[in-house]
Design a protein around this motif. Sequence first.
Motif, mmCIF file in Angstrom:
data_model
loop_
_atom_site.group_PDB
_atom_site.id
_atom_site.type_symbol
_atom_site.label_atom_id
_atom_site.label_comp_id
_atom_site.label_asym_id
_atom_site.label_seq_id
_atom_site.Cartn_x
_atom_site.Cartn_y
_atom_site.Cartn_z
ATOM 1 N N ASP A 135 7.921 -5.532 21.278
ATOM 2 C CA ASP A 135 9.039 -4.699 20.821
ATOM 3 C C ASP A 135 9.447 -5.029 19.385
ATOM 4 O O ASP A 135 10.463 -4.528 18.888
ATOM 5 C CB ASP A 135 10.252 -4.839 21.762
ATOM 6 N N GLY A 136 8.676 -5.870 18.720
ATOM 7 C CA GLY A 136 8.932 -6.171 17.303
ATOM 8 C C GLY A 136 9.850 -7.355 17.092
ATOM 9 O O GLY A 136 10.007 -7.819 15.958
ATOM 10 N N SER A 137 10.451 -7.871 18.152
ATOM 11 C CA SER A 137 11.305 -9.057 17.963
ATOM 12 C C SER A 137 10.416 -10.286 17.810
ATOM 13 O O SER A 137 9.221 -10.251 18.146
ATOM 14 C CB SER A 137 12.262 -9.214 19.151
ATOM 15 N N ARG A 138 10.979 -11.351 17.303
ATOM 16 C CA ARG A 138 10.187 -12.568 17.102
ATOM 17 C C ARG A 138 11.092 -13.795 17.194
ATOM 18 O O ARG A 138 12.310 -13.694 17.052
ATOM 19 C CB ARG A 138 9.461 -12.565 15.751
ATOM 20 N N THR A 139 10.464 -14.924 17.423
ATOM 21 C CA THR A 139 11.224 -16.178 17.400
ATOM 22 C C THR A 139 11.383 -16.607 15.941
ATOM 23 O O THR A 139 10.613 -16.177 15.075
ATOM 24 C CB THR A 139 10.471 -17.313 18.123
ATOM 25 N N PRO A 140 12.346 -17.486 15.678
ATOM 26 C CA PRO A 140 12.326 -18.153 14.377
ATOM 27 C C PRO A 140 11.029 -18.957 14.254
ATOM 28 O O PRO A 140 10.373 -19.264 15.245
ATOM 29 C CB PRO A 140 13.535 -19.089 14.447
ATOM 30 N N ARG A 161 3.107 -10.199 13.446
ATOM 31 C CA ARG A 161 4.223 -9.448 14.045
ATOM 32 C C ARG A 161 3.868 -7.968 14.118
ATOM 33 O O ARG A 161 4.109 -7.291 15.122
ATOM 34 C CB ARG A 161 5.486 -9.678 13.213
ATOM 35 N N ASN A 162 3.290 -7.472 13.057
ATOM 36 C CA ASN A 162 2.865 -6.076 13.069
ATOM 37 C C ASN A 162 1.796 -5.844 14.141
ATOM 38 O O ASN A 162 1.800 -4.815 14.823
ATOM 39 C CB ASN A 162 2.322 -5.666 11.701
#
Length: 370
Positions: free
Chosen positions: A322-327, A272-273
């Motif tokens: 943008d830093g968002s992620r899925t579960p 994610r980073n």
Amino acid sequence: MAGELESLESCLERHIPPGELAEVKRILYGGEARKLDLPTAALSAAQEKDFELQGYGFEAAPEQLRRPRIVRVGLIQNKIPLPTDTAVAVQVAALHRRIEEMVGVAAMCGVNIVCFQEAWTMPFAFCTREKLPWTEFAESAEDGPTTKFCQELAKKYNMVVVSPILERDELHGGVLWNTAVVISNSGALLGKSRKNHIPRVGDFNESTYYMEGNTGHPVFQTQFGAIAVNICYGRHHPLNWLMYSMNGAEIIFNPSATIGTLSEALWPVEARNAAIANHCFTCPINRVGTEYYKNAFTSGDGGKAHHELGHFYGSSYVAAPDGSRTPGLSRTQDGLLVAEMDLNLCRQVSDKWNFKLPATCFPTHPELQG
Ligand SMILES: NC(=O)NCCC(=O)O
């Protein structure tokens, strides 16, 4: 799987009061991911074939000069279907069958690029340090049976296939590598990317079999976007992600095989980073389950010999620039995660945050200038 938590998400859903859940997800995941409306036939097929199917979408802002560049990726995580002492060819055939049915469902969901887990045609047997029969799972990246199998899938479903295997390079002394083979949606071989950081940690004894790859940081131009493959342990090396991204990758897959006691706290953070720092999408995929070996092996630390490397915790997910992620997918079950993304988001976030640009423009770093 007795005693294993099913997933962090199911635990949050169960225990966080509904009024606070949306806020918790905003803070933890960058918001509630948009659920994709997947075809009923796909959902029923996944249920019938006993795997989890989830789908999420990432948005980008509309632009005046560029059309949206929408792509659907599919991440597949799975257990080995047969015991590790089954005949090699029988294990490979069973894995081919399993992946074939999961890719069939990915096709129903409109997936354009699919990626499998690290060394997907075999148990992750490198913990044992035994050579036979494990090296018999190695195949030619160019014309081995698994590449041919993936080429058929690619053509049938008009899908780019990323197939991470144990490679035997017959043209160069039969040496082994840990390699992702990339196949175009036409079925043509686009190339290969070899794992470039090899773990020597715990029972991950991979350097007994193969060494650091020599393919650099290749990026593959597909009809659906520019992709790269940063195999498993490469995830821990920020400069590795940076190099794929500097070479133009918009989506970086991270096919992995890793266990809870070693890396689970790092798992949600690192890829994610990397998506944030490099303005691209990242797709970490981990295998599932515990694999048992008849011959016990030691960890070289004075501890008792054992028959298992540990629990592979699945939890595959997609992170956006943008830093968002899925579960994450389940920690215990086979699964297919479908993520729809607009690749325009990469440049939009780059223009907003500018994390990479200063390095490339900085005059004291001419080696970074194109
Ligand atoms: N397959 C592999 O490289 N595993 C090492 C452990 C980790 O990177 O978490």
